[in-house]
Structures are given as C-alpha cells and as structure tokens.
Design an enzyme around this catalytic site. Structure first.
Site, PDB file in Angstrom:
ATOM      1  CE  LYS A   1      -0.379  -0.291   5.030  1.00 13.09           C
ATOM      2  NZ  LYS A   1      -1.129  -0.943   6.100  1.00 13.09           N
TER       3      LYS A   1
ATOM      4  CE1 TYR B   1      12.942  31.752   4.469  1.00 15.08           C
ATOM      5  CE2 TYR B   1      13.128  29.363   4.257  1.00 15.08           C
ATOM      6  CZ  TYR B   1      12.880  30.604   3.700  1.00 15.08           C
ATOM      7  OH  TYR B   1      12.573  30.689   2.365  1.00 15.08           O
TER       8      TYR B   1
ATOM      9  CG  MET C   1       9.137  23.868  -0.419  1.00 12.20           C
ATOM     10  SD  MET C   1       8.067  24.907  -1.413  1.00 12.20           S
ATOM     11  CE  MET C   1       7.202  25.828  -0.162  1.00 12.20           C
TER      12      MET C   1
HETATM   13  C1  LIG Z   1      -0.553  -2.011   6.811  1.00 11.85           C
HETATM   14  C2  LIG Z   1      -1.176  -3.278   7.117  1.00 11.85           C
HETATM   15  C3  LIG Z   1      -0.393  -4.441   7.193  1.00 11.85           C
HETATM   16  C4  LIG Z   1       1.123  -4.429   7.140  1.00 11.85           C
HETATM   17  O1  LIG Z   1       1.632  -3.904   8.343  1.00 11.85           O
HETATM   18  P1  LIG Z   1       3.186  -3.897   8.651  1.00 11.85           P
HETATM   19  O2  LIG Z   1       3.269  -3.417  10.053  1.00 11.85           O
HETATM   20  O3  LIG Z   1       3.810  -2.928   7.707  1.00 11.85           O
HETATM   21  O4  LIG Z   1       3.702  -5.245   8.454  1.00 11.85           O
HETATM   22  C5  LIG Z   1      -1.059  -5.647   7.331  1.00 11.85           C
HETATM   23  N1  LIG Z   1      -2.396  -5.708   7.427  1.00 11.85           N
HETATM   24  C6  LIG Z   1      -3.167  -4.600   7.395  1.00 11.85           C
HETATM   25  C7  LIG Z   1      -4.646  -4.738   7.511  1.00 11.85           C
HETATM   26  C8  LIG Z   1      -2.584  -3.355   7.266  1.00 11.85           C
HETATM   27  O5  LIG Z   1      -3.348  -2.264   7.254  1.00 11.85           O
END
Ligand SMILES: *Cc1c(COP(=O)(O)O)cnc(C)c1O
Length: 364
Positions: free
Chosen positions: A35, A257, A305
């Site tokens: 993801k 800054y 930035m």
């Molecule tokens: C993000 C996520 C994972 C993976 O988690 P890690 O800590 O990166 O291994 C597994 N299952 C779900 C439902 C998640 O949201």
C-alpha cells in the site's frame, strides 16, 4: 540530473521475503503489503520484484493502486485490505481484486456486479479483535458470515484480523489471536485465515495461520530495535541528494530561516538539494544528519522547502556535485529510517511514505 532520488536495493527486498518465509511454517502464504506506493519504494517495480520473489499475494490499500497493478500486467492475487465503496464494485470485480469487507452494503453490490459480469467476487471478512478500526465484532461475525455465504456470486476467500500492538504488547496480542481463533472456529478449512503483520511474523511466527501480511519487514525496517535480534533484515531504501554549493562562513554567521543556527567558528557550509517539499521532515531542522563520503554532518538551521544546509567544518574537501546520503549507507556509516523517525517522534513508516512520489526511484 535529479537533485534528489531514491535508490531501492532489489536484492534486499528478495532477502527480506526469504527471511519472512524462513520464519513461517511450511505452506504459509505471504501477502506482501505494498500500500501507499509500496511504502514509498514505488508500486509497480516492487510488485514485479515480489512477483519474481514468489510471494502469493499483494496487499494494497486503495482500488486505484490495484487497477494500476493490473494495467501493468501484475497477475498475482491482489487483496484490498481497506473497505471499498459500493461504486467501486465494478472495478473490483472486473479487475479480479479480492475485497475485504466489514458490512453487507458492499457485499450486495459486489454480488450484483459479479452476476452482471457472469463471474464471482472474492471477499475477505475482517473481524475486529482489538485493533478498533475496520471489521465486525467477534459476536457479529458468525451471523454475518452465514449471510455472506448465501450470496450466489460471492466467494468468501478469507477471514482475517489485524493486530494493534504485536511489537510491544504480547498479552494483548495473544488475546487478539485467541479471540480470532475462537470467532473463526467454524470457518471451513478451504477459507484462508490471516492475522500477522510484520511485528506479528517476527514475534508470533508460531501463530502462522494460512497467510501473513507483512509490510514493513519486506522493506527491511523494524518497528522496534529488539526485533533486530530475531531476524536480520536488509533495508532496501536509500535516499540521496547532491551538494549544490559550498561556501566559507565566518564564526557567528547565521544559517537559514529564523537564524536558529550560528556557526561556532570559521567553517564551510554546504547547501543540499532536498527539503520538506520532497518529504524531508522539517523536524530535522538542527537535529538531522547527512552522510558525505562516509562522514556524518549535522543539518544546520531550519529545513527549507527545497534545500537544507550542513556544517562541514573548516578543513572539509566536500565540493559542489558530491553526493549526500539522507537515508542509507556511505562507506562504513549509516543513517537509518528508524533513526530519523526517532528524531521526528514518529515511526519509520511515516519517514519513508513521506518521500514524494515525484522523487525519482532507481532500482539497483
Ligand atoms: C498495513 C497493514 C499491514 C502491514 O503492516 P506492517 O506493520 O507494515 O507489516 C497488514 N495488514 C493490514 C490490515 C494493514 O493495514
């Protein structure tokens, strides 16, 4: 020449998959979580590496990512671990995505869409055993499960739960695991059960189940230092930039800054081509470090930035065009994502996800 870029060590990814595999029982499937642009490593290239590395499934958190995978020829099963809206049912079915579900609304829509497309929609039912996020309570699961199984064009492919504190709370985690076992006791063996995230794989590998969902460990990072004793992972991501400019500064010169940094003696200051606009956290102002030719230098003054400054000391040979490492190795020295996370009072996940998508990713 890009001013800042990410290098991904593809061998490290494959090593980490192998390590995950080694820790698990035979026949336990790996659903590698990719993801959020594969935790900043680049969605499609990482999916291809993982496909080559033999993982059984890819986990994503947004339908658009799943569609991107399919459009780029990824054939592996893809599981969306986040709830979807009914309007997304058409894409979920036509791209053959397995969808996690916590309510009947989306199930109805998936069934309707699957009938239309003369196929079946695959769902994974989430049970909330203590994460307090998505999923049904254990008490509601049985009733929900039997309702979902009555839809003619829905296949229940999996049942799962998510751990909230496998890194630092064993008793709570064991309770989640046993609640899940209890709630899913009557689920037939043909339906896969999955529970463990990275910290789960590392600290509760014995619990196994049919499939695991590691994310962070695939990229070679740890949530907790003591995990490094259990498994030797290799961090895959390095983040680099270039020295744009080096100048001599008199003692007492103010840098960036707000004039928060004053040189303590005559010195050289280097200006580097990265800033919070590319995802370099502004909390690293006066606290971060960079590596140039194996040597650590402090971030001097506030992060801008697109630029940061570093104090090289008077006799430094660093010059414009030299490469600076923000995360990763340089000779025998290293700056880890974990280290930056501690300085920013956050977790390594956020440090790597923060690197903007338009920062070029190079695969080595
Ligand atoms: C993000 C996520 C994972 C993976 O988690 P890690 O800590 O990166 O291994 C597994 N299952 C779900 C439902 C998640 O949201």
């Amino acid at each position: 020449m890009d001013m800042t870029w990410v290098e991904v060590d593809t061998k490290a990814i494959l090593h980490n998959v192998k390590e995950a595999r080694r820790m698990l029982g035979r026949g336990v499937k790996i659903c590698a979580i990719i993801k959020d642009n594969a935790y900043g490593h680049g969605l499609i290239p990482i999916a291809k590496i993982l496909q080559k590395g033999g993982v059984e499934c890819l986990g994503i958190g947004d339908i658009s990512e799943a569609i991107e995978l399919r459009k780029n020829g990824i054939k592996l099963p893809v599981l969306n671990i986040v709830s979807a809206f009914p309007f997304q049912a058409k894409d979920i079915v036509s791209y053959g995505i397995s969808q996690s579900v916590s309510d009947l609304g989306i199930v109805r829509e998936l069934d309707k869409e699957a009938k239309k497309q003369k196929t079946t929609a695959k769902v994974h039912i989430e049970i909330d055993t203590g994460m307090g996020r998505l999923g049904l309570t254990s008490e509601n699961f049985e009733d929900f499960f039997s309702k979902v199984r009555k839809f003619s064009n829905i296949k229940v492919e999996g049942v799962f739960t998510h751990l909230s504190s496998a890194d630092d709370n064993p008793s709570y985690t064991w309770k989640q695991i046993s609640d899940f076992e209890y709630a899913s006791f009557l689920v037939p063996e043909s339906i896969i059960k999955h529970v463990l995230n990275s910290s789960g794989v590392i600290n509760f590998s014995g619990a196994g189940f049919d499939m695991v969902r590691p994310g962070l460990m695939i990229y070679g990072l740890h949530l907790d230092k003591k995990e490094e004793k259990v498994v030797k992972l290799k961090p895959a991501l390095s983040w680099k930039t270039k020295v744009l400019f080096v100048k001599n500064c008199k003692k007492g010169s103010s840098i960036s800054y707000g004039n928060t940094y004053r040189t303590k003696k005559d010195t050289k200051i280097a200006v580097l081509g990265v800033g919070y606009g590319s995802g370099y956290n502004r909390l690293l102002s006066n606290s971060g470090e960079v590596l140039i030719s194996g040597k650590k230098y402090p971030v001097a003054g506030r992060v801008c930035m697109d630029l940061i400054m570093t104090d090289l000391g008077k006799s430094s040979k660093v010059k414009a065009g030299d490469t600076a490492v923000l995360i990763g190795k340089s000779k025998n020295n290293i700056i880890s994502a974990e280290e930056l996370a501690a300085k920013c009072k956050t977790i390594p996940y956020e440090i790597i996800c923060a690197i903007k998508k338009d920062v070029k990713r190079v695969y080595v």
